[in-house]
Design an enzyme around this catalytic site. Structure first.
Site, PDB file in Angstrom:
ATOM      1  N   ARG A   1      28.936  34.514  43.520  1.00 46.70           N
ATOM      2  CA  ARG A   1      29.023  34.668  42.063  1.00 46.70           C
ATOM      3  C   ARG A   1      30.235  35.531  41.748  1.00 46.70           C
ATOM      4  O   ARG A   1      30.287  36.703  42.121  1.00 46.70           O
ATOM      5  CB  ARG A   1      27.763  35.325  41.511  1.00 46.70           C
ATOM      6  CG  ARG A   1      26.510  34.551  41.800  1.00 46.70           C
ATOM      7  CD  ARG A   1      25.377  35.028  40.937  1.00 46.70           C
ATOM      8  NE  ARG A   1      25.471  34.415  39.641  1.00 46.70           N
ATOM      9  CZ  ARG A   1      24.942  33.234  39.339  1.00 46.70           C
ATOM     10  NH1 ARG A   1      24.292  32.550  40.243  1.00 46.70           N
ATOM     11  NH2 ARG A   1      25.062  32.745  38.132  1.00 46.70           N
TER      12      ARG A   1
ATOM     13  N   GLU B   1      40.238  50.351  42.332  1.00 46.02           N
ATOM     14  CA  GLU B   1      40.883  50.012  41.055  1.00 46.02           C
ATOM     15  C   GLU B   1      42.379  49.789  41.264  1.00 46.02           C
ATOM     16  O   GLU B   1      43.037  50.568  41.965  1.00 46.02           O
ATOM     17  CB  GLU B   1      40.703  51.143  40.035  1.00 46.02           C
ATOM     18  CG  GLU B   1      39.330  51.166  39.391  1.00 46.02           C
ATOM     19  CD  GLU B   1      38.397  52.136  40.070  1.00 46.02           C
ATOM     20  OE1 GLU B   1      38.595  52.412  41.276  1.00 46.02           O
ATOM     21  OE2 GLU B   1      37.475  52.615  39.396  1.00 46.02           O
TER      22      GLU B   1
ATOM     23  N   ASP C   1      38.979  26.033  31.034  1.00 45.00           N
ATOM     24  CA  ASP C   1      37.823  26.652  31.689  1.00 45.00           C
ATOM     25  C   ASP C   1      37.230  25.602  32.616  1.00 45.00           C
ATOM     26  O   ASP C   1      36.522  24.686  32.179  1.00 45.00           O
ATOM     27  CB  ASP C   1      36.809  27.108  30.639  1.00 45.00           C
ATOM     28  CG  ASP C   1      35.645  27.879  31.261  1.00 45.00           C
ATOM     29  OD1 ASP C   1      35.398  27.699  32.477  1.00 45.00           O
ATOM     30  OD2 ASP C   1      34.992  28.639  30.541  1.00 45.00           O
TER      31      ASP C   1
ATOM     32  N   THR D   1      34.650  30.189  37.279  1.00 41.04           N
ATOM     33  CA  THR D   1      33.735  30.911  38.152  1.00 41.04           C
ATOM     34  C   THR D   1      33.939  30.371  39.560  1.00 41.04           C
ATOM     35  O   THR D   1      34.602  29.346  39.760  1.00 41.04           O
ATOM     36  CB  THR D   1      32.265  30.716  37.732  1.00 41.04           C
ATOM     37  OG1 THR D   1      32.008  29.320  37.614  1.00 41.04           O
ATOM     38  CG2 THR D   1      31.967  31.411  36.410  1.00 41.04           C
TER      39      THR D   1
ATOM     40  N   LYS E   1      30.022  27.601  41.391  1.00 40.55           N
ATOM     41  CA  LYS E   1      29.414  26.316  40.998  1.00 40.55           C
ATOM     42  C   LYS E   1      29.852  25.252  42.009  1.00 40.55           C
ATOM     43  O   LYS E   1      29.516  25.368  43.186  1.00 40.55           O
ATOM     44  CB  LYS E   1      29.790  26.004  39.549  1.00 40.55           C
ATOM     45  CG  LYS E   1      29.257  27.077  38.563  1.00 40.55           C
ATOM     46  CD  LYS E   1      29.496  26.703  37.127  1.00 40.55           C
ATOM     47  CE  LYS E   1      28.854  27.692  36.166  1.00 40.55           C
ATOM     48  NZ  LYS E   1      29.752  28.779  35.752  1.00 40.55           N
TER      49      LYS E   1
ATOM     50  N   TYR F   1      35.745  51.602  46.534  1.00 40.02           N
ATOM     51  CA  TYR F   1      36.367  51.496  45.206  1.00 40.02           C
ATOM     52  C   TYR F   1      37.836  51.174  45.370  1.00 40.02           C
ATOM     53  O   TYR F   1      38.506  51.731  46.240  1.00 40.02           O
ATOM     54  CB  TYR F   1      36.226  52.811  44.435  1.00 40.02           C
ATOM     55  CG  TYR F   1      35.147  52.756  43.367  1.00 40.02           C
ATOM     56  CD1 TYR F   1      35.206  51.793  42.366  1.00 40.02           C
ATOM     57  CD2 TYR F   1      34.081  53.653  43.361  1.00 40.02           C
ATOM     58  CE1 TYR F   1      34.226  51.720  41.386  1.00 40.02           C
ATOM     59  CE2 TYR F   1      33.102  53.591  42.391  1.00 40.02           C
ATOM     60  CZ  TYR F   1      33.180  52.620  41.400  1.00 40.02           C
ATOM     61  OH  TYR F   1      32.219  52.552  40.437  1.00 40.02           O
TER      62      TYR F   1
END
Ligand code: DSN
Length: 423
Positions: free
Chosen positions: A239, A60, A204, A230, A233, A58
């Protein structure tokens, strides 16, 4: 290629059911010609980075400012990913933590808008994205959304119309880019409109990030205030997603991603993004990007010669949108039949589509994955021929032809090993 026992020995021993399904998916990805323009094959290096102990941590916060201890290594991983994104795209700031494209775009709303404020984006059936303000999305329900179209005669966005809409509606945020746009995006033109109405311009570039990185599409830098993408692609990473911007927007975007929207970043994904960004900075990636576009053009020309109606008449990038109305077959019928024939596409709305989104009039195809496998214009000619035969077989419900094409496709794919998948 039945190598699961060797490649995933622990998985095979601990959960043979899932191991078997993964093996079947590997086989599917290896045997078929994957033409969905938002999909690709990542390298083995990217896959390996994804499957590491970084998933156990973790973290954060951001490098140097975390809420949990034990970040000695994770900080370095994230800092590397950020530096590589900055260098590759030439941006002041990069945030590599968004879980995927939709959360990345939601973070943009959180950074710049209050609920009810006006956002402008391309309508989904025209090639936009759900998160650009489409009605069923939270972005269309919690914000006042105005949507621009493409022209019926050209299939392209008309910046005079976009400007007129922007002047009338005064959006605070304008999105350009989308999911089914076969043509070059005029980032400078959108930026001029955004400046005139004092809106934040968000480019985008999810579909075309790899083309931009490889010099095969103009860059939104320095035109856009924010760049959302993203990573899986044309960029050929895991991903995930990134937000990039000029320095002035860094704090707002970072605070929107965490703590505004997300919890701990997916560090295994961050590492894999770093690997993909390094790969995309290599000279060979430029060749990949150029060939992806060249293959799409070749495929488009072959399809047009076979009487297929291409939205906007062709392509400048990696994707083609085919209106099947004149072929007397629906998009879903065609996509289902082509999948049986070993050619994986997706049914897609075409601009001004009279049909419903689940069974629209078109299919969307693209060349990122086939290009990663090393296919070129000669293979695109064969693919166009199979699409023609497959669509006709869909119309005639001719299963034998689909089976015959599938066998031919398997012969071709055997010659082009799929990266990342064991032989
Ligand atoms: N699902 C993506 C695509 O296929 O283009 C967009 O989010």
């Amino acid at each position: 290629m039945t190598t699961t026992a060797l490649t995933y020995p622990a998985l095979q021993a601990g959960d043979p059911e899932i191991a078997r399904l993964i093996e079947q998916e590997e086989r599917r990805q290896a045997d078929k010609i994957r033409l969905i323009p938002s999909e690709n094959y990542v390298s083995r290096a990217v896959l390996e980075a994804t499957g590491t102990v970084l998933t156990n941590k973790y973290s954060e916060g951001y490098p140097g400012k975390r809420y949990y201890e034990g970040q000695q290594i994770i900080d370095q991983v994230e800092a590397l990913a950020v530096q590589r994104a900055q260098a590759l795209f030439g941006v002041d700031h990069a945030n590599v933590q968004p879980y995927s494209g939709s959360p990345a775009n939601l973070a943009v709303y959180l950074a710049f808008l209050q609920p009810g404020d006006t956002v402008m984006g391309m309508a989904l059936p025209m090639g936009g994205h759900l998160t650009h303000g489409w009605g069923v999305s939270i972005t269309g329900r919690w914000f006042h959304s105005v949507q621009y179209d493409v022209r019926k005669d050209t299939g392209r966005a008309d910046l005079d119309e976009v400007r007129a809409l922007a002047l009338r509606e005064r959006p605070k945020v304008i999105f350009c880019g989308g999911t089914a746009i076969p043509r070059t995006i005029d980032f400078a033109g959108f930026a001029a409109i955004a400046r005139e109405v004092e809106a934040v311009l968000v480019a985008d570039i999810a579909h075309i990030a790899g083309l931009i990185a490889g010099g095969a599409h103009p860059s939104p830098v320095p035109h856009a205030d924010v760049i959302s993408t993203t990573t899986h692609k044309t960029l050929r990473g895991p991903r995930g997603a990134m937000l990039m911007s000029r320095a002035e927007h860094a704090r707002a975007l970072d605070r929107a991603v965490f703590p505004g929207l997300q919890g701990g970043p997916h560090n295994h994904t961050t590492a894999a993004i770093a690997v993909a960004l390094r790969e995309a900075s290599q000279p060979a990636f430029r060749g990949y990007a150029q060939t992806t576009v060249g293959n799409a053009r070749a495929l488009g020309e072959e399809l047009a010669a076979r009487g297929f109606d291409l939205v906007s008449g062709g392509t400048d990038n990696h994707l083609l949108l085919i209106d099947l109305t004149s072929k007397n077959v629906s998009g879903k019928q065609a996509a289902t039949a082509l999948d049986k024939a070993g050619l994986v596409t997706n049914a897609n709305t075409v601009p001004y589509d009279p049909r419903k989104p689940f069974d629209p009039s078109g299919i969307r195809i693209g060349t990122p994955a086939v290009t990663t496998r090393g296919m070129g214009p000669a293979e695109m000619r064969r693919v166009a021929g199979w699409i023609e035969q497959g669509v006709e077989a869909a119309r005639q419900e001719d299963a034998a032809t689909l089976d015959r094409i599938a066998a031919e496709v398997r012969e071709l794919t055997a010659e082009f090993p799929a990266p990342g998948i064991a032989e």
